[in-house]
Write a protein that holds these residues in place. Structure first.
Motif, PDB file in Angstrom:
ATOM      1  N   PRO A  77       0.844  -1.195   0.000  1.00 50.52           N
ATOM      2  CA  PRO A  77       0.000   0.000   0.000  1.00 50.52           C
ATOM      3  C   PRO A  77       0.880   1.246   0.000  1.00 50.52           C
ATOM      4  O   PRO A  77       2.056   1.195   0.376  1.00 50.52           O
ATOM      5  CB  PRO A  77      -0.795  -0.122   1.297  1.00 50.52           C
ATOM      6  CG  PRO A  77      -0.019  -1.052   2.151  1.00 50.52           C
ATOM      7  CD  PRO A  77       0.766  -1.935   1.256  1.00 50.52           C
ATOM      8  N   ASP A  78       0.317   2.373  -0.424  1.00 47.24           N
ATOM      9  CA  ASP A  78       1.067   3.628  -0.432  1.00 47.24           C
ATOM     10  C   ASP A  78       1.448   4.063   0.977  1.00 47.24           C
ATOM     11  O   ASP A  78       2.465   4.703   1.182  1.00 47.24           O
ATOM     12  CB  ASP A  78       0.254   4.737  -1.112  1.00 47.24           C
ATOM     13  CG  ASP A  78       0.060   4.474  -2.601  1.00 47.24           C
ATOM     14  OD1 ASP A  78       0.911   3.780  -3.192  1.00 47.24           O
ATOM     15  OD2 ASP A  78      -0.945   4.952  -3.149  1.00 47.24           O
ATOM     16  N   VAL A  79       0.609   3.747   1.936  1.00 41.21           N
ATOM     17  CA  VAL A  79       0.857   4.090   3.334  1.00 41.21           C
ATOM     18  C   VAL A  79       1.209   2.786   4.059  1.00 41.21           C
ATOM     19  O   VAL A  79       0.340   1.931   4.248  1.00 41.21           O
ATOM     20  CB  VAL A  79      -0.388   4.756   3.968  1.00 41.21           C
ATOM     21  CG1 VAL A  79      -0.116   5.138   5.404  1.00 41.21           C
ATOM     22  CG2 VAL A  79      -0.825   5.963   3.149  1.00 41.21           C
ATOM     23  N   VAL A  82      -0.940   0.875   6.739  1.00 43.37           N
ATOM     24  CA  VAL A  82      -2.199   0.238   6.341  1.00 43.37           C
ATOM     25  C   VAL A  82      -2.022  -1.279   6.350  1.00 43.37           C
ATOM     26  O   VAL A  82      -2.873  -2.012   6.868  1.00 43.37           O
ATOM     27  CB  VAL A  82      -2.675   0.741   4.957  1.00 43.37           C
ATOM     28  CG1 VAL A  82      -3.804  -0.130   4.420  1.00 43.37           C
ATOM     29  CG2 VAL A  82      -3.126   2.187   5.048  1.00 43.37           C
ATOM     30  N   ALA A 130      -8.670   1.432   5.401  1.00 42.95           N
ATOM     31  CA  ALA A 130      -7.655   1.265   4.352  1.00 42.95           C
ATOM     32  C   ALA A 130      -7.939   2.196   3.174  1.00 42.95           C
ATOM     33  O   ALA A 130      -7.022   2.871   2.680  1.00 42.95           O
ATOM     34  CB  ALA A 130      -7.623  -0.191   3.877  1.00 42.95           C
ATOM     35  N   THR A 133      -7.409   5.953   4.264  1.00 40.47           N
ATOM     36  CA  THR A 133      -5.994   6.272   4.462  1.00 40.47           C
ATOM     37  C   THR A 133      -5.254   6.327   3.127  1.00 40.47           C
ATOM     38  O   THR A 133      -4.463   7.234   2.874  1.00 40.47           O
ATOM     39  CB  THR A 133      -5.338   5.228   5.396  1.00 40.47           C
ATOM     40  OG1 THR A 133      -6.080   5.193   6.616  1.00 40.47           O
ATOM     41  CG2 THR A 133      -3.903   5.575   5.694  1.00 40.47           C
ATOM     42  N   GLU A 134      -5.512   5.351   2.276  1.00 36.67           N
ATOM     43  CA  GLU A 134      -4.861   5.347   0.960  1.00 36.67           C
ATOM     44  C   GLU A 134      -5.342   6.520   0.110  1.00 36.67           C
ATOM     45  O   GLU A 134      -4.545   7.163  -0.584  1.00 36.67           O
ATOM     46  CB  GLU A 134      -5.154   4.025   0.231  1.00 36.67           C
ATOM     47  CG  GLU A 134      -4.430   2.832   0.810  1.00 36.67           C
ATOM     48  CD  GLU A 134      -2.952   2.844   0.492  1.00 36.67           C
ATOM     49  OE1 GLU A 134      -2.581   2.930  -0.683  1.00 36.67           O
ATOM     50  OE2 GLU A 134      -2.154   2.762   1.444  1.00 36.67           O
ATOM     51  N   TYR A 135      -6.639   6.854   0.173  1.00 42.33           N
ATOM     52  CA  TYR A 135      -7.189   7.952  -0.609  1.00 42.33           C
ATOM     53  C   TYR A 135      -6.614   9.288  -0.132  1.00 42.33           C
ATOM     54  O   TYR A 135      -6.260  10.149  -0.929  1.00 42.33           O
ATOM     55  CB  TYR A 135      -8.711   7.970  -0.508  1.00 42.33           C
ATOM     56  CG  TYR A 135      -9.364   9.067  -1.297  1.00 42.33           C
ATOM     57  CD1 TYR A 135      -9.454   9.015  -2.673  1.00 42.33           C
ATOM     58  CD2 TYR A 135      -9.858  10.197  -0.642  1.00 42.33           C
ATOM     59  CE1 TYR A 135     -10.035  10.033  -3.401  1.00 42.33           C
ATOM     60  CE2 TYR A 135     -10.440  11.231  -1.358  1.00 42.33           C
ATOM     61  CZ  TYR A 135     -10.526  11.148  -2.734  1.00 42.33           C
ATOM     62  OH  TYR A 135     -11.095  12.177  -3.440  1.00 42.33           O
ATOM     63  N   HIS A 137      -3.804   9.786   1.215  1.00 47.93           N
ATOM     64  CA  HIS A 137      -2.386   9.855   0.853  1.00 47.93           C
ATOM     65  C   HIS A 137      -2.196  10.143  -0.625  1.00 47.93           C
ATOM     66  O   HIS A 137      -1.261  10.822  -1.019  1.00 47.93           O
ATOM     67  CB  HIS A 137      -1.679   8.536   1.205  1.00 47.93           C
ATOM     68  CG  HIS A 137      -0.233   8.566   0.901  1.00 47.93           C
ATOM     69  ND1 HIS A 137       0.278   8.142  -0.311  1.00 47.93           N
ATOM     70  CD2 HIS A 137       0.835   9.001   1.625  1.00 47.93           C
ATOM     71  CE1 HIS A 137       1.585   8.296  -0.298  1.00 47.93           C
ATOM     72  NE2 HIS A 137       1.947   8.799   0.865  1.00 47.93           N
ATOM     73  N   GLY A 138      -3.091   9.579  -1.444  1.00 46.11           N
ATOM     74  CA  GLY A 138      -2.925   9.653  -2.909  1.00 46.11           C
ATOM     75  C   GLY A 138      -3.493  10.903  -3.458  1.00 46.11           C
ATOM     76  O   GLY A 138      -3.124  11.624  -4.289  1.00 46.11           O
TER      77      GLY A 138
END
Length: 138
Positions: A77-79, A82, A130, A133-135, A137-138
């Motif tokens: 994942p980008d973070v 997560v 998830a 948090t990913e959204y 970050h992106g």
């Protein structure tokens, strides 16, 4: 050089160990045939021998942990936290299910309607966390 264990690995290992120890702790009080699966109405529909019933979930937890570790290594994942959160939450969920199965087999009432609701809430929380948090970050 040996790979250092992450906190998520350690916490997951502790959860798996506690799950296994729970089965060992109640071994003498479990029936010879242990119910491991229940219908939507809460009636058992699958039984296994006591040794299988005690060892099955911890073994599935180890297999799940390996699959999650491999998956997050292949497609991280980008973070990074997560992956750790999803891993620990999954191990905790599986451990809780094993605890409820043991409790039912020991004669304690298990409210299966609440187990279903709790499972859905858990899934919504983990997926929501998830994605959020990913959204973010992106």
């Amino acid at each position: 050089m040996a790979r250092q264990q992450s906190r998520a690995d350690i916490v997951s290992g502790v959860i798996i160990a506690l799950t296994a120890l729970a089965g060992v702790a109640v071994w003498s009080r479990l029936p010879a045939e242990v119910a491991i699966h229940f219908s939507a109405s809460g009636r058992p529909d699958n039984y296994v021998s006591k040794p299988v019933g005690v060892v099955l979930m911890p073994a599935l937890m180890i297999a799940t942990l390996v699959v999650l570790k491999w998956t997050f290594r292949y497609d991280p994942p980008d973070v990074p936290h997560v992956a750790a959160t999803v891993t620990v939450a999954t191990m905790a969920f599986m451990g809780a299910i094993h605890g409820l199965v043991l409790a039912w087999n020991l004669g304690y009432p298990v409210p299966f309607d609440l187990v279903l609701v709790g499972s859905l809430v858990w899934a919504a929380f983990v997926v929501g966390y998830a994605v959020k948090t990913e959204y973010a970050h992106g």
